[in-house]
Design an enzyme around this catalytic site. Structure first.
Site, short mmCIF file in Angstrom:
data_model
loop_
_atom_site.label_atom_id
_atom_site.label_comp_id
_atom_site.label_asym_id
_atom_site.label_seq_id
_atom_site.Cartn_x
_atom_site.Cartn_y
_atom_site.Cartn_z
N LYS A 1 0.87 -1.20 0.00
CA LYS A 1 0.00 0.00 0.00
C LYS A 1 0.90 1.24 0.00
O LYS A 1 1.81 1.35 0.82
CB LYS A 1 -0.92 0.01 1.22
CG LYS A 1 -1.85 1.22 1.24
CD LYS A 1 -2.97 1.10 2.25
CE LYS A 1 -2.53 1.48 3.64
NZ LYS A 1 -3.66 1.67 4.56
N ARG B 1 -10.57 -1.00 6.85
CA ARG B 1 -9.79 -1.79 7.82
C ARG B 1 -9.53 -1.03 9.11
O ARG B 1 -9.37 -1.61 10.18
CB ARG B 1 -8.52 -2.34 7.18
CG ARG B 1 -7.52 -1.36 6.60
CD ARG B 1 -6.75 -0.65 7.68
NE ARG B 1 -5.37 -0.45 7.34
CZ ARG B 1 -4.60 0.46 7.88
NH1 ARG B 1 -5.10 1.32 8.78
NH2 ARG B 1 -3.34 0.55 7.53
N LYS C 1 2.63 12.63 16.68
CA LYS C 1 1.20 12.71 16.98
C LYS C 1 0.91 12.02 18.32
O LYS C 1 1.59 11.06 18.68
CB LYS C 1 0.39 11.98 15.91
CG LYS C 1 0.50 12.55 14.50
CD LYS C 1 -0.38 11.72 13.58
CE LYS C 1 -0.41 12.20 12.16
NZ LYS C 1 -1.33 11.40 11.35
N SER D 1 -3.57 2.02 17.87
CA SER D 1 -3.45 1.54 16.49
C SER D 1 -2.54 2.47 15.69
O SER D 1 -2.73 3.69 15.72
CB SER D 1 -4.83 1.51 15.83
OG SER D 1 -4.70 1.54 14.43
N GLY E 1 -6.08 7.80 15.76
CA GLY E 1 -5.61 8.94 14.98
C GLY E 1 -4.11 9.15 14.96
O GLY E 1 -3.55 9.58 13.96
N ALA E 2 -3.43 8.86 16.08
CA ALA E 2 -1.99 9.16 16.18
C ALA E 2 -1.20 7.98 15.62
O ALA E 2 -0.78 7.10 16.35
CB ALA E 2 -1.61 9.43 17.63
N ASP E 3 -1.02 8.00 14.30
CA ASP E 3 -0.40 6.85 13.64
C ASP E 3 0.95 7.19 13.03
O ASP E 3 1.46 6.45 12.19
CB ASP E 3 -1.34 6.32 12.55
CG ASP E 3 -1.64 7.40 11.51
OD1 ASP E 3 -1.32 8.58 11.76
OD2 ASP E 3 -2.17 7.07 10.45
N ARG F 1 -22.48 16.89 12.56
CA ARG F 1 -23.91 16.85 12.18
C ARG F 1 -24.09 16.13 10.85
O ARG F 1 -24.94 15.25 10.71
CB ARG F 1 -24.48 18.28 12.09
CG ARG F 1 -25.06 18.77 13.39
CD ARG F 1 -25.95 20.00 13.18
NE ARG F 1 -25.21 21.15 12.69
CZ ARG F 1 -24.51 21.98 13.47
NH1 ARG F 1 -24.49 21.81 14.78
NH2 ARG F 1 -23.87 23.00 12.95
N1 LIG Z 1 -4.52 3.96 12.92
C1 LIG Z 1 -4.84 3.82 11.67
O1 LIG Z 1 -4.87 2.70 11.15
C2 LIG Z 1 -5.21 5.01 10.84
C3 LIG Z 1 -5.82 4.82 9.60
C4 LIG Z 1 -6.23 5.96 8.86
C5 LIG Z 1 -6.00 7.21 9.36
N2 LIG Z 1 -5.37 7.37 10.55
C6 LIG Z 1 -5.10 8.70 11.09
O2 LIG Z 1 -6.33 9.15 11.62
C7 LIG Z 1 -6.35 10.58 11.57
C8 LIG Z 1 -7.65 11.03 10.93
O3 LIG Z 1 -7.70 10.57 9.58
P1 LIG Z 1 -8.96 10.91 8.64
O4 LIG Z 1 -8.63 10.36 7.31
O5 LIG Z 1 -10.23 10.52 9.30
O6 LIG Z 1 -8.84 12.51 8.64
P2 LIG Z 1 -9.94 13.61 8.32
O7 LIG Z 1 -9.17 14.85 8.06
O8 LIG Z 1 -10.90 13.11 7.31
O9 LIG Z 1 -10.75 13.75 9.71
C9 LIG Z 1 -10.22 14.25 10.91
C10 LIG Z 1 -11.37 14.84 11.72
O10 LIG Z 1 -10.92 15.13 13.05
C11 LIG Z 1 -11.50 16.38 13.46
N3 LIG Z 1 -10.70 16.88 14.55
C12 LIG Z 1 -9.52 17.56 14.51
N4 LIG Z 1 -9.07 17.76 15.77
C13 LIG Z 1 -9.99 17.24 16.61
C14 LIG Z 1 -10.10 17.16 18.03
N5 LIG Z 1 -9.16 17.65 18.83
N6 LIG Z 1 -11.20 16.57 18.55
C15 LIG Z 1 -12.18 16.07 17.75
N7 LIG Z 1 -12.12 16.11 16.40
C16 LIG Z 1 -11.04 16.68 15.85
C17 LIG Z 1 -11.51 17.20 12.19
O11 LIG Z 1 -12.44 18.29 12.28
C18 LIG Z 1 -11.91 16.15 11.15
O12 LIG Z 1 -13.32 16.06 11.01
C19 LIG Z 1 -5.08 10.99 10.81
O13 LIG Z 1 -4.08 11.37 11.74
C20 LIG Z 1 -4.68 9.74 10.07
O14 LIG Z 1 -3.29 9.69 9.79
C21 LIG Z 1 -4.99 6.30 11.29
#
Ligand SMILES: NC(=O)c1ccc[n+]([C@@H]2O[C@H](COP(=O)([O-])OP(=O)(O)OC[C@H]3O[C@@H](n4cnc5c(N)ncnc54)[C@H](O)[C@@H]3O)[C@@H](O)[C@H]2O)c1
Length: 313
Positions: free
Chosen positions: A66, A109, A218, A284, A212-214, A163
């Site tokens: 990937k 996934r 982060k 994760s 989120g912290a990947d 929303r």
């Molecule tokens: N662990 C994994 O397997 C994995 C997989 C995909 C993405 N991610 C990570 O997840 C994160 C999000 O990815 P995404 O594609 O959904 O991004 P995205 O930009 O589509 O969505 C992020 C959302 O978080 C919101 N946000 C920002 N700060 C916030 C806070 N403090 N509290 C609540 N909401 C908040 C934003 O308004 C936005 O709606 C990225 O850091 C990405 O790298 C991790």
């Protein structure tokens, strides 16, 4: 030779959230047993804008690569944070078997892993789940909970996003951030720029899947909080070098023996939650074996999808 290309829409048509959970569960088990393998993910930094990742895996008679991004500022420009391609090859002769949209594979996934960890480690009498961050991958987690029959409260710093997502998915907007963070099961899918769970914020019995912290720099949880909870992760090698755990490892408050990989809980080798009062946290960083599981599930449906484009390889 022609190779099918699965667009995002076709990946979603091929693999339901329920099927993704089942496939990802099997992948975690196969990886824990050493049947599937995964060389380390390579980060290619392009900061401050974002980073690229190259993620290989081998299993189920196939190999996968990937090539995917995390560019957190992209949504402001109408572009996705996560995008790229997945290449799936036959491991007996190296032939390319499929090319898939990486954003859709990742969302399926990631939602599956968040929910699998929550359903495995959360209390058996847990109520609705909260999803913090209603972006692409937060919505995927919410969609997966709903598909398994669990109600979802959504919260996002951008109230309009929460929303919209709630209306699209049939979830509920959380009345407040505090109420969302106080639910029995919480999934965080924020960009990881600020900590969601500060010191002392989790209460007995809660489960959190930190998604989120990947990547480097982060965090969604404070080091002090990680030091006082039961910690699970997807893969120690990867999670101890990137994302939430690395901060606690570097501070010397978390060692290998204190962290359990989810796959070992699923095989029954390691205990999961041991009491109703325990606080469980799953970190994760996202594994290529999860992508492989979803890509293989999509390939199973190749003959039943309409309009798949064929690439000449
Ligand atoms: N662990 C994994 O397997 C994995 C997989 C995909 C993405 N991610 C990570 O997840 C994160 C999000 O990815 P995404 O594609 O959904 O991004 P995205 O930009 O589509 O969505 C992020 C959302 O978080 C919101 N946000 C920002 N700060 C916030 C806070 N403090 N509290 C609540 N909401 C908040 C934003 O308004 C936005 O709606 C990225 O850091 C990405 O790298 C991790």
């Amino acid at each position: 030779m022609s190779v099918p290309f699965f667009t995002a829409r076709q990946v979603y048509a091929a693999v339901s959230p329920e099927r993704a959970v089942e496939a990802v569960r099997e992948a975690f088990i196969a990886y824990a047993r050493g049947e599937w393998t995964m060389p380390p993910k390579v980060y290619v930094p392009a900061y401050p804008a974002g980073d690229f990742r190259a993620m290989p895996a081998l299993g189920g008679g196939h190999a996968l690569l990937k090539w995917v991004t995390s560019f957190p500022g992209n949504p402001a420009q109408g572009l996705p944070t996560v995008s790229g391609l997945v290449l799936l090859s036959d491991a007996s002769n190296g032939s390319l078997r499929a090319v898939l949209d990486a954003g859709a594979v990742t969302a399926l996934r990631t939602g599956a892993a968040a929910v699998l960890a929550a359903e495995t480690l959360g209390r058996s009498d847990a109520g609705p789940a909260a999803v913090i961050g209603a972006g692409v991958n937060g919505r995927a987690a919410a969609r997966t909970f709903l598909a398994l029959g669990r109600e979802v409260l959504l919260w996002d710093v951008d109230a309009e996003r929460a929303r919209e997502a709630a209306a699209e998915l049939g979830a509920t907007v959380a009345p407040s951030r505090e109420e969302a963070l106080d639910t029995d099961v919480v999934v965080t899918v924020t960009p990881g720029r600020e900590v969601v769970f500060g010191p002392g914020s989790l209460r007995p019995g809660q489960h959190v899947s930190l998604m989120g912290a990947d990547g480097p720099g982060k965090a969604e949880i404070a080091v002090e909080e990680l030091a006082r909870v039961r910690v699970f992760c997807d893969d120690w090698e990867q999670a101890s070098h990137n994302g939430d755990l690395v901060h606690a490892v570097e501070a010397g408050v978390l060692e290998r023996f204190q962290v359990t990989e989810l796959g070992h809980v699923l095989t029954g080798e390691a205990p999961g939650r041991t009491s109703d009062d325990e606080i469980t946290v799953f970190d994760s960083t996202g594994l290529a074996i999860q992508d492989l599981a979803v890509a293989l599930a999509a390939l199973e449906r190749v003959d039943s999808l309409d309009g798949l484009q064929q690439l000449e390889a």
